[in-house]
Motif scaffolding. Structure first.
Motif, short mmCIF file in Angstrom:
data_model
loop_
_atom_site.label_atom_id
_atom_site.label_comp_id
_atom_site.label_asym_id
_atom_site.label_seq_id
_atom_site.Cartn_x
_atom_site.Cartn_y
_atom_site.Cartn_z
N ILE A 431 14.33 -100.40 -28.00
CA ILE A 431 13.30 -100.14 -26.99
C ILE A 431 11.99 -99.72 -27.66
O ILE A 431 11.97 -98.82 -28.50
CB ILE A 431 13.77 -99.04 -26.02
N LEU A 432 10.90 -100.37 -27.28
CA LEU A 432 9.59 -100.08 -27.84
C LEU A 432 8.72 -99.28 -26.88
O LEU A 432 7.82 -98.56 -27.31
CB LEU A 432 8.88 -101.39 -28.20
N GLY A 433 8.96 -99.41 -25.59
CA GLY A 433 8.18 -98.69 -24.58
C GLY A 433 8.68 -99.02 -23.20
O GLY A 433 9.51 -99.92 -23.02
N ALA A 434 8.19 -98.29 -22.22
CA ALA A 434 8.60 -98.53 -20.84
C ALA A 434 7.53 -98.04 -19.87
O ALA A 434 6.84 -97.06 -20.16
CB ALA A 434 9.93 -97.85 -20.54
N ASP A 435 7.40 -98.72 -18.75
CA ASP A 435 6.53 -98.31 -17.65
C ASP A 435 7.35 -98.33 -16.37
O ASP A 435 8.11 -99.28 -16.12
CB ASP A 435 5.34 -99.26 -17.51
N ILE A 436 7.18 -97.30 -15.54
CA ILE A 436 7.89 -97.23 -14.28
C ILE A 436 6.93 -96.74 -13.19
O ILE A 436 6.19 -95.79 -13.40
CB ILE A 436 9.09 -96.26 -14.34
N THR A 437 6.96 -97.41 -12.07
CA THR A 437 6.29 -96.91 -10.87
C THR A 437 7.31 -96.89 -9.75
O THR A 437 7.96 -97.91 -9.50
CB THR A 437 5.10 -97.79 -10.47
N GLY A 438 7.48 -95.75 -9.12
CA GLY A 438 8.43 -95.63 -8.04
C GLY A 438 8.89 -94.20 -7.88
O GLY A 438 8.47 -93.30 -8.63
N ALA A 439 9.76 -93.98 -6.90
CA ALA A 439 10.30 -92.64 -6.66
C ALA A 439 11.05 -92.15 -7.89
O ALA A 439 11.81 -92.89 -8.51
CB ALA A 439 11.23 -92.67 -5.45
N HIS A 440 10.81 -90.89 -8.26
CA HIS A 440 11.49 -90.24 -9.38
C HIS A 440 11.25 -90.94 -10.72
O HIS A 440 12.06 -90.85 -11.64
CB HIS A 440 13.00 -90.14 -9.13
N ALA A 441 10.11 -91.63 -10.84
CA ALA A 441 9.80 -92.31 -12.10
C ALA A 441 9.74 -91.33 -13.27
O ALA A 441 10.11 -91.66 -14.39
CB ALA A 441 8.47 -93.07 -11.98
N GLY A 442 9.28 -90.11 -12.99
CA GLY A 442 9.21 -89.11 -14.04
C GLY A 442 10.56 -88.72 -14.59
O GLY A 442 10.69 -88.35 -15.77
N GLU A 443 11.59 -88.77 -13.74
CA GLU A 443 12.94 -88.49 -14.21
C GLU A 443 13.50 -89.71 -14.96
O GLU A 443 14.16 -89.56 -16.00
CB GLU A 443 13.85 -88.14 -13.03
N LEU A 444 13.26 -90.89 -14.43
CA LEU A 444 13.80 -92.10 -15.04
C LEU A 444 13.20 -92.36 -16.42
O LEU A 444 13.89 -92.83 -17.33
CB LEU A 444 13.54 -93.31 -14.14
N ILE A 445 11.91 -92.05 -16.60
CA ILE A 445 11.28 -92.33 -17.89
C ILE A 445 11.91 -91.51 -19.00
O ILE A 445 11.90 -91.91 -20.17
CB ILE A 445 9.75 -92.08 -17.81
N SER A 446 12.49 -90.37 -18.64
CA SER A 446 13.17 -89.54 -19.64
C SER A 446 14.37 -90.24 -20.24
O SER A 446 14.75 -89.99 -21.38
CB SER A 446 13.60 -88.21 -19.01
N GLN A 447 14.99 -91.14 -19.46
CA GLN A 447 16.11 -91.92 -19.99
C GLN A 447 15.65 -92.73 -21.20
O GLN A 447 16.33 -92.78 -22.23
CB GLN A 447 16.64 -92.87 -18.91
N TYR A 448 14.49 -93.34 -21.06
CA TYR A 448 13.99 -94.18 -22.14
C TYR A 448 13.41 -93.36 -23.29
O TYR A 448 13.50 -93.76 -24.46
CB TYR A 448 12.96 -95.16 -21.58
N ALA A 449 12.83 -92.21 -22.98
CA ALA A 449 12.34 -91.33 -24.05
C ALA A 449 13.49 -90.88 -24.93
O ALA A 449 13.40 -90.89 -26.17
CB ALA A 449 11.62 -90.12 -23.44
N LEU A 450 14.60 -90.48 -24.31
CA LEU A 450 15.78 -90.06 -25.06
C LEU A 450 16.36 -91.22 -25.87
O LEU A 450 16.72 -91.06 -27.04
CB LEU A 450 16.84 -89.52 -24.10
N ALA A 451 16.42 -92.40 -25.25
CA ALA A 451 16.97 -93.56 -25.95
C ALA A 451 16.12 -93.94 -27.15
O ALA A 451 16.64 -94.20 -28.25
CB ALA A 451 17.06 -94.74 -24.97
N MET A 452 14.80 -93.96 -26.98
CA MET A 452 13.92 -94.34 -28.07
C MET A 452 14.00 -93.35 -29.22
O MET A 452 14.05 -93.72 -30.39
CB MET A 452 12.48 -94.45 -27.57
N LYS A 453 14.00 -92.06 -28.89
CA LYS A 453 14.04 -91.02 -29.92
C LYS A 453 15.31 -91.10 -30.75
O LYS A 453 15.30 -90.83 -31.96
CB LYS A 453 13.95 -89.64 -29.25
N ASN A 454 16.40 -91.49 -30.14
CA ASN A 454 17.70 -91.47 -30.81
C ASN A 454 18.25 -92.85 -31.13
O ASN A 454 19.43 -92.99 -31.45
CB ASN A 454 18.70 -90.69 -29.95
#
Length: 515
Positions: A431-454
């Protein structure tokens, strides 16, 4: 020479509180100097009060009666509760940190002069709230082995003609309003302007949002921000985009904002588009209040950085990836460094600076996996590289998309407007990056932040069990698209032949199919 303190922290916002706490936890004799109340911009003028406003506005949009007096009361009560629970000086004194109220300025690279602080923030009753810090009655000088600067930033007021004579609000004064304005012009279509435009419109204020750009939230993809803009139009927000603010005038009861279309060929009104000079058709916007959401500038006033030999510009204090300034024992973190204006990055930078200073463990900032969220309805979130950046760098990648209209939980909640876009390597699913627009996008983006970091690939995400029905399952369904896009017809033919399967071959003709 022995110093008075092992660590001096200038500023008691998110960055300063974290740095001071780390210092104390490592046994360092720590002094924290704060002009006002601990908690900084996030607690008093930013993250917390704005999210309270947004929550109350969300209820109003659902038909719940929300008197502004109740909004104001809850705002002050919750803000004070968070302060008492997490930011009160007694919490830090209990850790062994000395907390004082006062301004700090450098005398030399290891010495600061602490003087009286300025007026604290107002309390819920409109009076002057006590800072709860130990006050400095006269100037005093203290020395520190290591010094961390965390003085933050403040609202930027642009040099608009007439602004010095016209009453205006910024995020530092907005949340002190006692009555709901009948109308408001908001200058600035960034996160603060967009959030507050939607919040006040839903609470009952007639809002006009003005911006020089041709769209809101310019750091986010246009296909994502357009979803938000349409929702805000439905709410009743009046947009004036790609316009110049020529001048303002007025008093506490009425303001006038004079704007003109920047391309010179269209009306300076709703949805104005174009680019060019500021001599287009003019229009006057009238409202009860004017809010400037035009960005922030770093807070360097009074620090006397020259005496310490600390390099800086108008954009902030110059630091390296370890948060060190030009003086290796002095660090700068948070907004004042001019790199990131996020509370979560302030805390991250505090950990980096304190670790390098006190433990001598070489730790660098993680600038590749910085998430951000605009907490509008719907939310707009991002992490990692943007699609534009990847394309400009010539990076080879695939876009894996998934709509909110196919997330069952979003359908049950009637929140089907939105998209998940993930940018990843085709072969490995990295994963290189992600964009989300929608309900609870702030929670969902954390999934990708964790995945990218690890180093968790889309394949590993797709193979993980997520609960049903949940919004998080949408993140996994987006990861499933990696399998779908990598499906190979030739391989399927061989599998079909080897195992003597009798079904038809899948139709892989549409490269943008979503399953």
């Amino acid at each position: 020479m022995k110093k008075d303190y092992d660590l001096i922290v200038i500023g008691g916002g998110a960055a300063g509180l974290t740095a001071s706490g780390i210092g104390a936890s490592l046994g360092a004799k720590t002094l924290m100097v704060e002009k006002h109340k601990l908690g900084g911009d996030c607690t008093w003028y930013g993250c917390i009060p704005s999210k309270i406003m947004l929550h109350q506005a969300k209820k109003a949009s659902m038909g719940v009666s929300v008197p502004f007096s109740d909004v104001s009361r809850k705002l002050h009560a919750i803000r004070q509760e968070i302060y008492e629970d997490a930011d009160h000086p007694d919490k830090f004194r209990a850790m062994g940190i000395e907390v004082v109220e006062g301004s700090a300025s450098f005398v030399d690279p290891h010495t600061i002069r602490v003087g009286r602080g300025r007026s604290p923030v107002s309390d819920a009753d409109g009076g002057s709230a006590k800072t709860d810090n130990v006050a400095i009655n006269k100037e005093t000088e203290v020395t520190g082995r290591y010094i961390i600067i965390a003085t933050g930033s403040q609202a930027f007021v642009p040099p608009i003609s007439g602004i010095d004579k016209t009453p205006c609000l910024t995020n530092h004064t907005l949340f002190d309003l006692k009555e709901l304005p009948a109308s408001m012009v908001i200058v600035g279509g960034g996160p603060i302007g967009s959030e507050m435009a939607q919040a006040f419109q839903r609470l009952g204020t007639k809002v006009s949002l003005v911006d020089m750009g041709d769209r809101i939230l310019p750091k986010d993809p246009p296909e994502m921000t357009e979803i938000l803009r349409k929702r805000m139009v439905q709410d009743g927000v009046d947009f004036h985009l790609d316009v110049s603010v020529d001048s303002v005038e007025g008093d506490h009861g009425k303001v006038k904002v004079n704007i003109s279309a920047r391309n010179g060929s269209g009306e300076a009104g709703s949805e104005s588009k174009g680019s060019g000079g500021g001599d287009g058709i003019r229009k006057v916007l009238e409202a009860e209040k004017l809010l400037l959401a035009t960005g922030r500038r770093v807070q360097l006033d009074g620090l006397n950085l020259e005496a310490a030999g600390v390099a800086h510009t108008r954009q902030g204090i110059t630091i390296d990836e370890r948060c060190r300034t030009s003086k290796k024992h002095i660090y700068a973190i948070g907004d004042v460094a001019g790199r990131f204006q996020f509370t979560h990055m302030s805390e991250h930078m505090a950990k980096v600076a304190a670790t390098n200073a006190l433990l001598k463990v070489p730790m660098k900032m993680d600038s590749k996996h910085v998430p951000w969220v605009t907490y509008t309805d719907p939310e707009v979130a991002h992490v990692g590289a943007s699609r534009t950046d990847l394309e400009q760098k010539g990076t080879r990648f695939e876009v894996y998309r998934f709509p909110y209209s196919m997330i069952d939980r979003a359908l049950t909640d009637e929140e089907s407007d939105g998209w998940i876009h993930v940018y990843a390597k085709k072969l490995t699913g990295r994963i290189l990056g992600a964009d989300i627009t929608g309900a609870h996008a702030g929670e969902l983006i954390s999934q990708y932040a964790l995945a990218m970091k690890n180093g968790i690939s889309l394949k590993k995400m797709a193979d993980t069990i997520y609960p049903y029905p949940s919004y998080a399952l949408g993140a996994r369904r987006a990861a499933d698209q990696w399998y779908i896009k990598n499906q190979n017809l030739t391989l399927v033919k061989w599998i079909r032949r080897i195992f003597r399967f009798q079904g038809p071959l899948p139709d892989l003709s549409d490269p943008d199919r979503i399953l």
